[in-house]
Design an enzyme around this catalytic site. Structure first.
Site, PDB file in Angstrom:
ATOM      1  N   ASP A  93      89.566  23.257  -4.322  1.00  0.00           N
ATOM      2  CA  ASP A  93      89.287  24.449  -4.942  1.00  0.00           C
ATOM      3  C   ASP A  93      88.422  25.857  -4.434  1.00  0.00           C
ATOM      4  O   ASP A  93      88.767  25.021  -2.846  1.00  0.00           O
ATOM      5  CB  ASP A  93      87.708  24.749  -5.842  1.00  0.00           C
ATOM      6  CG  ASP A  93      87.800  25.914  -6.802  1.00  0.00           C
ATOM      7  OD1 ASP A  93      88.404  26.887  -6.599  1.00  0.00           O
ATOM      8  OD2 ASP A  93      86.440  25.804  -7.164  1.00  0.00           O
TER       9      ASP A  93
ATOM     10  N   GLU B 236      92.062  30.154  -1.956  1.00  0.00           N
ATOM     11  CA  GLU B 236      92.711  31.394  -2.037  1.00  0.00           C
ATOM     12  C   GLU B 236      92.821  31.700  -0.831  1.00  0.00           C
ATOM     13  O   GLU B 236      94.261  31.928  -0.109  1.00  0.00           O
ATOM     14  CB  GLU B 236      92.669  32.468  -3.137  1.00  0.00           C
ATOM     15  CG  GLU B 236      92.791  32.507  -4.209  1.00  0.00           C
ATOM     16  CD  GLU B 236      92.121  30.932  -4.910  1.00  0.00           C
ATOM     17  OE1 GLU B 236      90.610  30.946  -4.319  1.00  0.00           O
ATOM     18  OE2 GLU B 236      92.378  30.205  -5.947  1.00  0.00           O
TER      19      GLU B 236
ATOM     20  N   ASP C 189      89.649  29.759 -13.638  1.00  0.00           N
ATOM     21  CA  ASP C 189      88.009  30.876 -14.300  1.00  0.00           C
ATOM     22  C   ASP C 189      88.846  31.279 -15.645  1.00  0.00           C
ATOM     23  O   ASP C 189      88.548  32.873 -15.735  1.00  0.00           O
ATOM     24  CB  ASP C 189      87.078  30.953 -13.456  1.00  0.00           C
ATOM     25  CG  ASP C 189      87.054  30.198 -12.224  1.00  0.00           C
ATOM     26  OD1 ASP C 189      87.474  29.053 -12.497  1.00  0.00           O
ATOM     27  OD2 ASP C 189      86.403  30.890 -11.362  1.00  0.00           O
TER      28      ASP C 189
END
Ligand code: GLC
Length: 666
Positions: free
Chosen positions: A334, A337, A447
């Protein structure tokens, strides 16, 4: 046939392509290339960059645009994980991976960049893959309805033109080019329960026991950030989790796998071995002056491992051993990015600027600038221009290769598992991705929210993801952010039952979303049990899609090419070769309109497949009844699927199967 056209030199090999192609002669047929500024593409790019927080970056840029005239009826599919519908025409999409939890239709970017498009019109189709790891804008009939414009911001690009007879053949050729999709272990086709967070070992045990006592099958419980000691990767908070190895073992005996999260940022803390070793060996991302970038995520100050640097990636991959040694065999990667709450440098700049506002009359422009200072502090574009990657002999500025970061984190883990001889044994999926990482892991779509529109978005994202190689994928069922209702959860589960990643996950601070947070336990049980009844079918359909480089989920038009209505359907998909899915995605209804391109068998399940109501339906439009808590699907004429009795976990699935088939009327 695949042809490659080069525009300039690629900054680096992205690793997206592994298959064969021929060098194209001339330039992409039908496309116009303009190098440099002054094109409308620059304007579109500037708009997108504005939302990402930096216009300067665009104005200084030397990129290129590709323009292509669109036929009136032309459709554009692909682009993997993006917002909006399956047909991508009519919007501006920006490939620049971003941690943005508000997936509204007005957004341009999500967590992933999958630069593959499939153009379909009456007299033919073709695919185009734009391999460039930096920002790429896809203006698909947005500025001009009859024109597609692709704007590559920086560096060269390799363009792959895929020409085949049909859309599905284009997809298959493209997928051969990018290599076989990741296949997870069998148990990953079970149901998973997640929450940010289960804070203690006792909470985890409670989730397991409650599912077993209620007879709701379960194969995975996810561990979110709070299992770690102060959010440090590859550590365990032993106060709250005690002996994790023992917990893993106990869960395994119940047929349940624990799947911990791994975050990209490594906490800066004296005495923390991952941090100290990373610093000592030079494995973290550096700024231009050679000092380490200091960013902040969950633990506060972190360094980012340089996943683009081979030795650093291998080193990070090796760290997973710590958890594998405890019997863990699944991970979700996670914040890759990478998400940045703030960097020390930018924070300093912001504090200095805030000083300037002190005591001033904040008029309209001053007030908004002031507010933006804080509002744009996270994932700030300027921060992505502040650090570098070491790729072989080259030093590449992060923003120019930004979209590879999460993909390379997944690859680092996947390659480590291969080195450890565990290929095929470890579940791995990621939030951020770029084509190429589909060979090492799956993705979840980040999300989302507990909104009805996001149930539909979940359905619409599946074919695009599959086209780009991501077969093991799914959304947070019930929605991650905001409060879920029982009705939404049951409707969403009725879609999730068919998606390879089948996970109920929700955010800290939102209403609980486990089955016991709601009243209709029977309905929840029946839906999850249906997934286990379908175990002889679903993983088989998945394997076939991997083997044949085909789609697990496809738009109806791909299967019924001659059917004009089928091409327009945005809220139904084909699953494998056998099934059509038309989930209910609206509240307060007892069914929905469904378009069937051919005669099919409507299977309406309220208590097991055996007792399902089966109704043959003719081609055409139907109002199809489906109550909350039921699952409906359509079996194609001449097809059959196998099913079995539901077990409490994949390990215990029965081998004996029954067959559900539909021969049709003739
Ligand atoms: C990110 C993830 C989410 C997770 C949270 C805490 O928002 O996308 O799934 O629960 O971080 O780790």
């Amino acid at each position: 046939m695949i042809r490659r056209y080069q525009v300039g030199e690629m900054l680096m090999d992205t690793g997206a392509v592994v298959g064969s192609y021929v060098a194209g002669e001339g330039f992409l047929p039908g496309w116009k290339l303009v190098i440099g500024e002054g094109t409308e593409g620059v304007v579109a790019g500037a708009e997108a960059a504005k939302t990402a927080g930096s216009v300067e970056a665009v104005e200084e840029h030397q990129g290129f645009t590709l323009t292509y005239p669109l036929a009136e009826e032309e459709k554009i599919f692909g682009l993997g994980e993006t917002i909006r519908g399956m047909d991508k025409r009519g919007w501006l999409y920006t490939s620049f991976n971003v941690d943005d939890p508000i997936h509204l239709p007005g957004k341009h970017s999500l967590y992933a960049s999958h630069n593959f498009l499939l153009f379909v019109k009456k007299d033919g189709c073709f695919g185009l893959f734009v391999d460039n790891p930096g920002q790429v804008d896809f203006d698909l009939g947005y500025s001009h309805t009859r024109e597609a414009k692709i704007y590559v911001h920086e560096g060269g690009a390799d363009l792959y033109l895929v020409e085949e007879e049909s859309p599905i053949e284009v997809v298959r050729a493209f997928r051969r080019l990018i290599g076989k999709s990741y296949e997870p272990p069998r148990w990953a086709f079970g149901f998973g329960q997640s929450r940010w967070s289960y804070f203690t070992a006792d909470e985890v045990r409670e989730v397991a026991v409650k599912h077993r006592e209620a007879g709701i099958p379960l194969d995975m419980i996810y561990l979110d950030i709070d299992y770690m000691d102060s959010y440090k990767d590859f550590t365990v908070d032993t106060e709250r989790f005690g002996d994790l190895k023992a917990l893993v073992q106990d869960m395994k005996e119940m047929g349940i796998h624990l799947v911990p999260i791994i975050d990209a940022g490594v906490k800066m803390e004296e005495g923390y071995s991952v941090y100290e070793e990373g610093v000592e060996k030079g494995y973290f991302c550096k700024k231009e002056d050679g000092s380490l970038l200091v960013a902040a995520v969950w633990p506060g100050r972190v360094h980012f491992p340089d996943f683009l640097k081979a030795e650093a990636a291998a080193w990070f991959g090796d760290q997973y051993q710590f958890l594998l040694d405890m019997g863990i065999d699944g991970f979700w990667n996670d914040m890759n990015e990478p998400a940045i709450f703030y960097t020390e440098d930018h924070l300093k700049e912001v504090f200095e600027k805030i000083e300037d506002y002190k005591g001033k009359n904040l008029d309209i422009s001053a007030f908004f600038s002031f507010r933006n200072l804080i509002g744009t502090i996270s994932n700030y574009r300027g921060d992505y221009e502040r650090f570098y990657h070491e790729v072989g002999e080259k030093k590449l500025r992060h923003d120019t290769v930004h979209n590879l970061y999460g993909a390379k984190m997944t690859q680092a883990a996947g390659e480590a598992f291969e080195r450890m001889g565990k290929k095929g044994e470890v579940l791995l999926f990621s939030r951020s991705s770029y084509i190429g990482s589909h060979r090492y892991g799956g993705v979840w779509t980040g999300d989302n929210k507990s909104w009805w529109s996001h149930l539909l978005l979940n359905l619409q994202q599946l074919p695009g993801l599959n086209m780009c190689g991501y077969l093991y994928s799914g959304a947070d069922i019930g929605g991650f952010g905001d409060d879920c209702t029982e009705e939404l959860l049951l409707r969403w589960l009725a879609l999730g039952v068919f998606t390879p990643l089948f996970r109920n996950h929700s955010a800290l601070g939102t209403r609980r979303q486990e089955f016991y947070a709601f009243e209709n336990e029977d309905a929840y049980r029946n839906i999850v049990r249906l997934r286990y009844e379908l175990l002889p079918y679903l993983p088989m359909a998945f394997d076939r899609a991997v083997e044949e480089d085909s789609l697990l989920f496809s738009p109806l038009g791909f299967v019924y090419q001659e059917d004009e209505r089928a091409w327009e359907i945005e809220d139904e998909v084909m699953l494998g070769e056998e099934i059509l899915l038309a989930p209910v995605y609206q509240p307060h209804v007892h069914g929905r309109m469904v378009y069937l391109p051919e005669e099919m068998l409507y299977v309406r399940v309220s208590k097991g497949l055996k007792e399902a109501e089966k109704t043959p339906m003719s081609a055409g439009d139907h109002y199809v009844p489906l109550k909350v808590g039921e699952v409906g699907f359509f079996l194609r004429k001449g097809y059959a699927i196998s099913y079995t009795e539901a077990a409490e976990c994949v390990r215990d699935a029965k081998k004996e199967c029954e067959v559900l088939s539909f021969e049709g009327k003739e």
